[in-house]
Design an enzyme around this catalytic site. Structure first.
Site, mmCIF file in Angstrom:
data_model
loop_
_atom_site.group_PDB
_atom_site.id
_atom_site.type_symbol
_atom_site.label_atom_id
_atom_site.label_comp_id
_atom_site.label_asym_id
_atom_site.label_seq_id
_atom_site.Cartn_x
_atom_site.Cartn_y
_atom_site.Cartn_z
ATOM 1 C CD GLU A 95 -2.899 -1.196 2.273
ATOM 2 O OE1 GLU A 95 -2.609 -0.615 3.335
ATOM 3 O OE2 GLU A 95 -3.924 -1.880 2.137
ATOM 4 C CB CYS A 119 6.481 -4.557 9.144
ATOM 5 S SG CYS A 119 7.802 -3.791 10.115
ATOM 6 N N GLY A 173 6.546 -1.565 6.542
ATOM 7 C CA GLY A 173 7.938 -2.002 6.667
ATOM 8 C C GLY A 173 8.827 -1.018 7.406
ATOM 9 C CD GLU A 174 12.815 0.518 10.712
ATOM 10 O OE1 GLU A 174 11.912 0.921 11.459
ATOM 11 O OE2 GLU A 174 13.702 1.278 10.269
ATOM 12 C CB SER A 205 9.351 7.232 9.306
ATOM 13 O OG SER A 205 8.796 6.938 10.549
ATOM 14 C CB SER A 228 8.023 5.340 15.395
ATOM 15 O OG SER A 228 7.735 5.664 14.062
HETATM 16 S S1 SF4 Z 1 4.905 0.651 13.058
HETATM 17 FE FE1 SF4 Z 1 6.327 0.538 11.332
HETATM 18 S S2 SF4 Z 1 8.037 -0.681 12.179
HETATM 19 FE FE2 SF4 Z 1 6.309 -1.045 13.543
HETATM 20 S S3 SF4 Z 1 5.314 -2.893 12.733
HETATM 21 FE FE3 SF4 Z 1 4.295 -1.111 11.797
HETATM 22 S S4 SF4 Z 1 5.339 -0.843 9.849
HETATM 23 FE FE4 SF4 Z 1 6.674 -2.113 11.137
#
Ligand code: SF4
Length: 356
Positions: A95, A119, A173-174, A205, A228
């Site tokens: 997305e 993720c 994702g990270e 981010s 975050s």
């Molecule tokens: S907030 Fe970001 S890092 Fe955490 S699970 Fe969701 S997508 Fe992954």
């Protein structure tokens, strides 16, 4: 007989395209033409490249591909935010969210792109984190989200103007777990002969992947770093963001300090407001103590509820109260305007599973 895999041209810079075209016995200027078709016009079919000879178009169609993803589905929020469901070449779905930058819905847009399918970090409040991890995206698939979105927006709004002017690596994702591909995609987005999005218009981010923050500090990039945070003590952060067990606050803040020292760039801390979880007076005090010594802003984001998850959105009065506690202590604090909550496009709500 299995036919040989096609060469992916999306993600190649001008030099790489020149090398590829030369390998086909074509002059260098053909690379300029194809580069403009891909990155300026978001064209993925060689047959639309009207200034190429017909034989070359046929040859390229057999040997190469430009995988700008197709929009499988889209939803539009009352506030003009759009969520695209894109399909990759292996049928995996991700997305991407297009966010208007002002109340005037047809002006300029920020694009929130994904770096992974799902993720692996499993943050407790996040729909993506709860939907599991499938694979990391390649750089061209991140670039493809920008081009696919530009193409769709130009078609919808019937304009050839460049409508998407900012990119945020904050979707599924990270990004720091896909570091090399993310950096490579930033160079593609930044190419002034191509997509031409300035580095200062790009934000990365992270959930607090300290090693990636240190690496980013050492790149010569003018991008914005957002972290975050969501909790100002380790016991709560361990619960909300399991990555905190690997990089507890002390380690994370050391990395942030290194980053600000090295780059002299202000970082943004994102803080999701979860009712009755992280908004008490003690949380505010811990946050002030933690952030005040840093070159940093804090951005408060009222939680967007996700069905099946335990967290609740706080009342407007509680949000205002928490904001004032931080502002009165002298923090540089902003309250993020809510966007796309009605179409599950807001922060923490992305999950391609429910869109299929
Ligand atoms: S907030 Fe970001 S890092 Fe955490 S699970 Fe969701 S997508 Fe992954």
């Amino acid at each position: 007989m299995i036919s040989p895999a096609k060469t992916e041209l999306l993600g190649m810079d001008l030099k790489e395209l020149e090398t590829y075209l030369q390998s086909l016995g074509e002059p260098r200027f053909r690379a300029n033409q194809i580069h403009a078709w891909i990155y300026r016009k978001a064209v993925s079919s060689f047959y639309e490249m009207s200034d190429l000879p017909k034989e070359l178009r046929n040859q390229l169609d057999t040997a190469a591909q430009i995988s700008i993803p197709r929009v499988l589905k889209q939803r539009v929020s009352a506030d003009g935010t759009r969520k695209f469901l894109f399909e990759m070449t292996d049928k995996k779905k991700i997305e991407t969210v297009v966010i208007p930058q002002s109340r005037d819905k047809d002006t300029r847009f920020s694009l929130c792109i994904s770096t992974q399918v799902g993720c692996p970090l499993g943050c407790l409040f996040c729909a993506t984190g709860q939907s599991g991890f499938q694979r990391s995206l390649q750089a061209y698939e991140m670039v493809g989200q920008v081009l696919g979105s530009r193409r769709e927006m130009a078609r919808k709004l019937k304009t050839e103007d460049e409508l998407i002017t900012n990119v945020v690596y904050m979707g599924m994702g990270e990004p720091m777990l896909n570091y090399d591909e993310m950096i490579s995609s930033i160079h593609s987005l930044n190419d002034h002969k191509g997509i031409n999005i300035g580095q200062r218009h790009i934000t990365i981010s992270t959930a607090g992947e300290a090693q990636g923050i240190i690496r980013l500090a050492e790149e010569d990039l003018q991008v914005t770093l957002a972290i975050s945070l969501h909790a100002a003590n380790d016991s709560l952060r361990d619960r909300l963001i399991p990555l905190n067990r690997k990089y507890p606050l002390k380690k994370l803040l050391e990395a942030v300090h290194y980053y600000t020292q090295h780059t002299n760039r202000r970082v943004t801390f994102e803080y999701i407001l979860l009712d009755d979880v992280n908004m008490g007076a003690g949380d505010a005090q811990a946050l002030i103590k933690l952030i005040k010594p840093l070159l940093a802003n804090i951005n408060l984001i009222p939680y967007n509820e996700v069905s099946g998850l335990e967290f609740k959105k706080p009342s407007a009065a509680k949000i205002r109260h928490f904001y004032h506690l931080l502002a009165e202590a002298g923090l540089n604090v902003t309250l993020r305007e809510e966007r796309g909550g009605d179409i599950e496009a807001a922060c923490g709500q992305l999950s391609s599973k429910r869109e299929r």
